[in-house]
Every structure is written in structure tokens, then in C-alpha cells.
Enzyme design. Structure first.
Site, PDB file in Angstrom:
ATOM      1  N   SER A 132      12.156   4.688 -70.793  1.00  0.00           N
ATOM      2  CA  SER A 132      12.376   3.599 -69.917  1.00  0.00           C
ATOM      3  C   SER A 132      11.453   3.663 -68.665  1.00  0.00           C
ATOM      4  O   SER A 132      10.944   2.424 -68.364  1.00  0.00           O
ATOM      5  CB  SER A 132      13.608   3.595 -69.337  1.00  0.00           C
ATOM      6  OG  SER A 132      14.722   3.436 -70.362  1.00  0.00           O
ATOM      7  N   HIS A 153       8.503   0.862 -75.685  1.00  0.00           N
ATOM      8  CA  HIS A 153       9.927   0.609 -74.983  1.00  0.00           C
ATOM      9  C   HIS A 153      10.491  -0.519 -75.889  1.00  0.00           C
ATOM     10  O   HIS A 153      10.414  -1.782 -75.538  1.00  0.00           O
ATOM     11  CB  HIS A 153       9.389  -0.006 -73.601  1.00  0.00           C
ATOM     12  CG  HIS A 153      10.840  -0.427 -72.906  1.00  0.00           C
ATOM     13  ND1 HIS A 153      10.875  -1.148 -71.800  1.00  0.00           N
ATOM     14  CD2 HIS A 153      12.108   0.376 -72.698  1.00  0.00           C
ATOM     15  CE1 HIS A 153      12.026  -1.267 -71.340  1.00  0.00           C
ATOM     16  NE2 HIS A 153      12.761  -0.382 -71.984  1.00  0.00           N
ATOM     17  N   GLU A 165       7.645  -3.693 -75.667  1.00  0.00           N
ATOM     18  CA  GLU A 165       6.721  -3.249 -74.726  1.00  0.00           C
ATOM     19  C   GLU A 165       5.824  -2.147 -75.202  1.00  0.00           C
ATOM     20  O   GLU A 165       6.711  -1.172 -75.527  1.00  0.00           O
ATOM     21  CB  GLU A 165       7.431  -3.022 -73.473  1.00  0.00           C
ATOM     22  CG  GLU A 165       6.593  -3.211 -72.182  1.00  0.00           C
ATOM     23  CD  GLU A 165       7.465  -2.964 -70.859  1.00  0.00           C
ATOM     24  OE1 GLU A 165       8.646  -2.538 -70.892  1.00  0.00           O
ATOM     25  OE2 GLU A 165       6.773  -2.860 -69.915  1.00  0.00           O
ATOM     26  N   ASN A 203      10.779  -2.246 -66.486  1.00  0.00           N
ATOM     27  CA  ASN A 203      11.870  -1.612 -65.923  1.00  0.00           C
ATOM     28  C   ASN A 203      11.398  -1.135 -64.563  1.00  0.00           C
ATOM     29  O   ASN A 203      12.184  -0.818 -63.627  1.00  0.00           O
ATOM     30  CB  ASN A 203      11.848  -0.190 -66.712  1.00  0.00           C
ATOM     31  CG  ASN A 203      13.155  -0.444 -67.686  1.00  0.00           C
ATOM     32  OD1 ASN A 203      13.933  -1.298 -67.824  1.00  0.00           O
ATOM     33  ND2 ASN A 203      13.343   0.423 -68.742  1.00  0.00           N
TER      34      ASN A 203
HETATM   35  P1  NAD Z   1      21.363   8.256 -75.158  1.00  0.00           P
HETATM   36  O1  NAD Z   1      22.288   9.063 -74.136  1.00  0.00           O
HETATM   37  O2  NAD Z   1      22.394   7.296 -75.873  1.00  0.00           O
HETATM   38  O3  NAD Z   1      20.918   9.239 -76.236  1.00  0.00           O
HETATM   39  C1  NAD Z   1      20.213  10.451 -76.103  1.00  0.00           C
HETATM   40  C2  NAD Z   1      20.109  11.057 -77.206  1.00  0.00           C
HETATM   41  O4  NAD Z   1      19.070  12.174 -76.956  1.00  0.00           O
HETATM   42  C3  NAD Z   1      21.661  11.964 -77.327  1.00  0.00           C
HETATM   43  O5  NAD Z   1      22.143  11.642 -78.666  1.00  0.00           O
HETATM   44  C4  NAD Z   1      21.122  13.324 -77.170  1.00  0.00           C
HETATM   45  O6  NAD Z   1      21.921  14.156 -77.833  1.00  0.00           O
HETATM   46  C5  NAD Z   1      19.685  13.585 -77.502  1.00  0.00           C
HETATM   47  N1  NAD Z   1      19.065  14.735 -76.881  1.00  0.00           N
HETATM   48  C6  NAD Z   1      19.022  15.006 -75.670  1.00  0.00           C
HETATM   49  N2  NAD Z   1      18.182  16.098 -75.890  1.00  0.00           N
HETATM   50  C7  NAD Z   1      17.591  16.211 -77.069  1.00  0.00           C
HETATM   51  C8  NAD Z   1      16.579  17.174 -77.564  1.00  0.00           C
HETATM   52  N3  NAD Z   1      16.288  17.918 -77.046  1.00  0.00           N
HETATM   53  N4  NAD Z   1      16.437  17.064 -78.744  1.00  0.00           N
HETATM   54  C9  NAD Z   1      16.706  15.840 -79.759  1.00  0.00           C
HETATM   55  N5  NAD Z   1      17.735  14.921 -79.244  1.00  0.00           N
HETATM   56  C10 NAD Z   1      18.224  15.078 -77.787  1.00  0.00           C
HETATM   57  O7  NAD Z   1      20.122   7.526 -74.426  1.00  0.00           O
HETATM   58  P2  NAD Z   1      19.491   6.034 -75.139  1.00  0.00           P
HETATM   59  O8  NAD Z   1      19.998   4.879 -74.364  1.00  0.00           O
HETATM   60  O9  NAD Z   1      19.554   6.143 -76.690  1.00  0.00           O
HETATM   61  O10 NAD Z   1      17.951   6.279 -74.321  1.00  0.00           O
HETATM   62  C11 NAD Z   1      17.108   7.090 -75.307  1.00  0.00           C
HETATM   63  C12 NAD Z   1      15.652   6.957 -74.630  1.00  0.00           C
HETATM   64  O11 NAD Z   1      15.473   5.633 -74.796  1.00  0.00           O
HETATM   65  C13 NAD Z   1      15.413   7.052 -73.058  1.00  0.00           C
HETATM   66  O12 NAD Z   1      14.512   7.780 -72.869  1.00  0.00           O
HETATM   67  C14 NAD Z   1      15.777   5.936 -72.455  1.00  0.00           C
HETATM   68  O13 NAD Z   1      15.307   5.482 -71.214  1.00  0.00           O
HETATM   69  C15 NAD Z   1      15.026   4.834 -73.502  1.00  0.00           C
HETATM   70  N6  NAD Z   1      15.401   3.300 -73.560  1.00  0.00           N
HETATM   71  C16 NAD Z   1      16.794   3.112 -73.537  1.00  0.00           C
HETATM   72  C17 NAD Z   1      17.306   1.715 -73.543  1.00  0.00           C
HETATM   73  C18 NAD Z   1      18.838   1.587 -73.170  1.00  0.00           C
HETATM   74  O14 NAD Z   1      19.102   0.455 -73.170  1.00  0.00           O
HETATM   75  N7  NAD Z   1      19.760   2.466 -73.588  1.00  0.00           N
HETATM   76  C19 NAD Z   1      16.262   0.837 -73.848  1.00  0.00           C
HETATM   77  C20 NAD Z   1      15.146   1.325 -73.923  1.00  0.00           C
HETATM   78  C21 NAD Z   1      14.486   2.718 -73.753  1.00  0.00           C
END
Ligand code: NAD
Length: 306
Positions: A132, A153, A165, A203
Site C-alpha cells: 500500500s 498496487h 497502480e 494511498n
Molecule cells: P492480510 O492481513 O489480509 O494478509 C497478509 C497475509 O500475509 C497474512 O495471511 C499473513 O499470514 C501473511 N504473512 C505475514 N508474514 C508473512 C511472511 N513472512 N511470509 C508469507 N506470508 C506472510 O493483508 P492484505 O490486506 O492481504 O494486504 C497484503 C498486502 O497488500 C499489504 O502490503 C497491503 O498493504 C497491500 N494491499 C492491501 C489492500 C487491501 O485493500 N487490503 C489493497 C492493496 C494492497
């Protein structure tokens, strides 16, 4: 300047087997979208428990939410699921042509992942960070191939959102950008290429908006419902900032604001104490069934930009 091998991936680089790191909200969406568009996917997370939940969610999306598949007459769910290998170990990444990393939005977490990817993945593989806010230039520096690292993104829910993005880090080569756009085309998506600064375009604005709306709730200016109603009815937004925070995940909002605060050393990004309190209380939004609004059970998002 690091010693960078400047050979571009090139248009003939195959993009068949895709490594996906992280099986949370975004990793599940990316893996599902990739499998639906014919790719072999290796989906990695920390535990079998998380992977079982991810598998169940993809299955549910494919079977019950027609709107998540978007492709009428697409491959049957069993065939889509068969294309995904669920794993807690990196060995299958030795076959990855391209990697999308979706782990928790914390610098320490991502910093632990990229050196391992660099070691295990073939030299031609590009790494796309679905972050993000974290600087892509910084992420590239954790590998010996910063020319093949870029930001992607994705928006949430991934299978429904046609635009990504796409972020060019300081060392990202034009060949890597071209490969990334080809990869997105294979997923049925278009990339908008922007330059790298923390939070990128979307963001840097959105996190401030959501945070400020939460300050308004804390200050008693209006209820969460009324704040969102003003954005929806007056501005014509599909979803208000509070519901958008619930959809993204309030933990991810908090971690993103912390990254922005640290990156710019600017107090305007300070997270609202109410946001931190909600995260401490385990109220992370839709994915935990409750955030500022009540969702009953953990659910995948309906439709909103994030
Ligand atoms: P989430 O918390 O739903 O999922 C994150 C996952 O990463 C979890 O399942 C966790 O167990 C796993 N994880 C943690 N440490 C790890 C490791 N060392 N190795 C492998 N897996 C590991 O979060 P999310 O919403 O899926 O976000 C993930 C990424 O995407 C973040 O960087 C976030 O900023 C980005 N993002 C999120 C959104 C959104 O709308 N949620 C949109 C765009 C980008």
C-alpha cells in the site's frame, strides 16, 4: 549504487508459473484471478491453517459469488483450484516466472521475504510488491535484482478491479515495466505507471482521508454512518471512507499510516488513536466480521476501490 545486472526480462520471458506470497485478503484475490486466467499459481503463507482458509475462500468465491468470477462460461471451479499449489515452503518458487508479494504491510515482514525470493527464484523472475505504501526503491534494495522489482498496487477485490497502480522504483528497468504490463494484460488488467514515493498516488491521499474520517468519529463530529452518507450522497462516491477502511482492513490502514509517518517524517500521517484502539481490540473490519460497521461473519469485500 549497487552492482545491478541490467539485462531486461524481454518480451519472450514466459509468464506461466506465478509465485504469490501472502494468502490474506489480497493474496487470495490475486491467486484466484491468476488461476482463472490460466496461470499456474504457487500460493505461500506462514501456516497450513491460513492456507486452508484461503482455499475455502477461493472455492466459495468461485461457487457462490458469480460476480467474483466475472467470466461467464469460464473454467469450472475445480479446474481453477487445481491450478493453485498451496505451500508454506519456498521450494516451488524455483519455477516461478513472476512473483506477486502480498504479505502484511510491515517493513520488517517484507524485508524478511525478498532475500529469500532472490535466492530461490530463477534469475529471469520479476518481483511485484503489492504494497500500500512502502517505497519500491527500498524493497528493491533488499534484493540483488532491483532492476526487476516494481510495485503493483492491486485494488480490492482483485478479480473485479480492472486497473492496477504500477510503480517504477529508482532502479526498475523499462523491460521490467513492459513485462509487468504484459503480465497484467494476461490477468485481464491494465496498469497505470507512476513513480515511486511512499503511498504512490492513491494511498498518499486515501490513507489521510480515511484517517481523518476516523478522527471525526473520535471527535464526535458525526457518526460513522453519517460521515459515509455525506461522501456517498453528496460526492457520489460508491463507498464512504469509513466503510472503505473496513473493506481494506483497519490493521492494514494502521500499518500503512505508520509507514507513511516514518517515510515522510510528517505528523500529518499520525494514526488516529481510535484506529489503533480498534486494531488492538481485534476489530479489523470485514475480514474479522466487525470494524466500524458490523458484518456478522468474516466476508470478502463487495466492491470498492482500495
Ligand atoms: P492480510 O492481513 O489480509 O494478509 C497478509 C497475509 O500475509 C497474512 O495471511 C499473513 O499470514 C501473511 N504473512 C505475514 N508474514 C508473512 C511472511 N513472512 N511470509 C508469507 N506470508 C506472510 O493483508 P492484505 O490486506 O492481504 O494486504 C497484503 C498486502 O497488500 C499489504 O502490503 C497491503 O498493504 C497491500 N494491499 C492491501 C489492500 C487491501 O485493500 N487490503 C489493497 C492493496 C494492497
Amino acid at each position: 549504487m549497487p552492482d545491478i545486472e541490467q539485462s531486461d526480462p524481454g518480451p519472450s520471458t514466459p509468464l506461466r508459473t506465478i509465485g504469490v506470497v501472502g494468502a490474506g485478503v489480497m493474496g487470495v484475490g490475486v491467486a484466484q484471478n491468476l488461476a482463472q486466467t490460466g496461470h499456474r499459481v504457487v500460493l505461500l503463507d506462514l501456516s497450513d491453517h491460513v492456507l486452508a482458509a484461503a482455499r475455502a475462500e477461493i472455492e466459495r468465491n468461485l461457487r457462490f459469488h458469480g460476480f467474483f468470477t466475472k467470466q461467464k462460461g469460464g473454467p469450472p471451479p475445480a479446474e481453477v483450484l487445481e491450478r493453485i499449489t498451496f505451500t508454506t515452503g519456498y521450494a516451488p518458487f524455483a519455477d516461478a516466472d513472476f512473483v506477486v508479494e502480498n504479505a502484511t504491510e510491515k517493513v520488517a515482514v517484507k524485508q524478511g521475504i525478498y532475500p529469500v525470493l532472490d535466492e530461490v527464484c530463477p534469475p529471469h523472475a520479476c518481483f511485484a510488491a503489492n504494497t500500500s505504501c512502502i517505497s519500491i526503491t527500498r524493497i528493491g534494495g533488499w534484493t540483488r535484482r532491483p532492476d526487476r522489482v516494481l510495485g503493483m498496487h492491486f485494488m480490492n477485490p482483485v478479480p473485479l478491479k480492472p486497473v492496477v497502480e504500477t510503480i517504477r522504483g529508482f532502479y526498475t528497468s523499462q523491460g521490467t515495466i513492459d513485462t509487468a504490463l504484459r503480465f497484467l494484460g494476461q490477468m485481464g488488467k491494465e496498469g497505470i505507471v507512476v513513480n515511486d514515493l511512499p503511498g504512490f498516488v492513491s494511498n498518499r491521499v486515501l490513507m489521510l482521508t480515511i484517517n481523518e474520517a476516523i478522527w471525526e468519529v473520535m471527535d464526535g463530529v458525526a457518526s460513522a454512518e453519517d460521515i459515509d452518507r455525506i461522501f456517498v450522497t453528496c460526492f457520489g462516491h460508491k463507498m464512504g471512507p469509513i466503510a472503505t477502511g473496513d473493506l481494506i482492513g483497519l490493521d492494514t490502514i494502521l500499518y500503512s499510516l505508520e509507514v507513511l509517518y516514518d517515510s515522510y517524517n510528517d505528523p500529518k500521517f499520525r494514526p488516529c488513536p481510535l484506529l489503533r484502539k480498534m486494531v488492538d481490540a481485534g476489530l479489523h473490519g470485514r475480514k474479522t466480521g466487525r470494524g466500524f460497521f458490523d458484518y456478522g461473519v468474516p466476508a470478502a469485500g463487495a466492491s470498492a476501490a482500495a
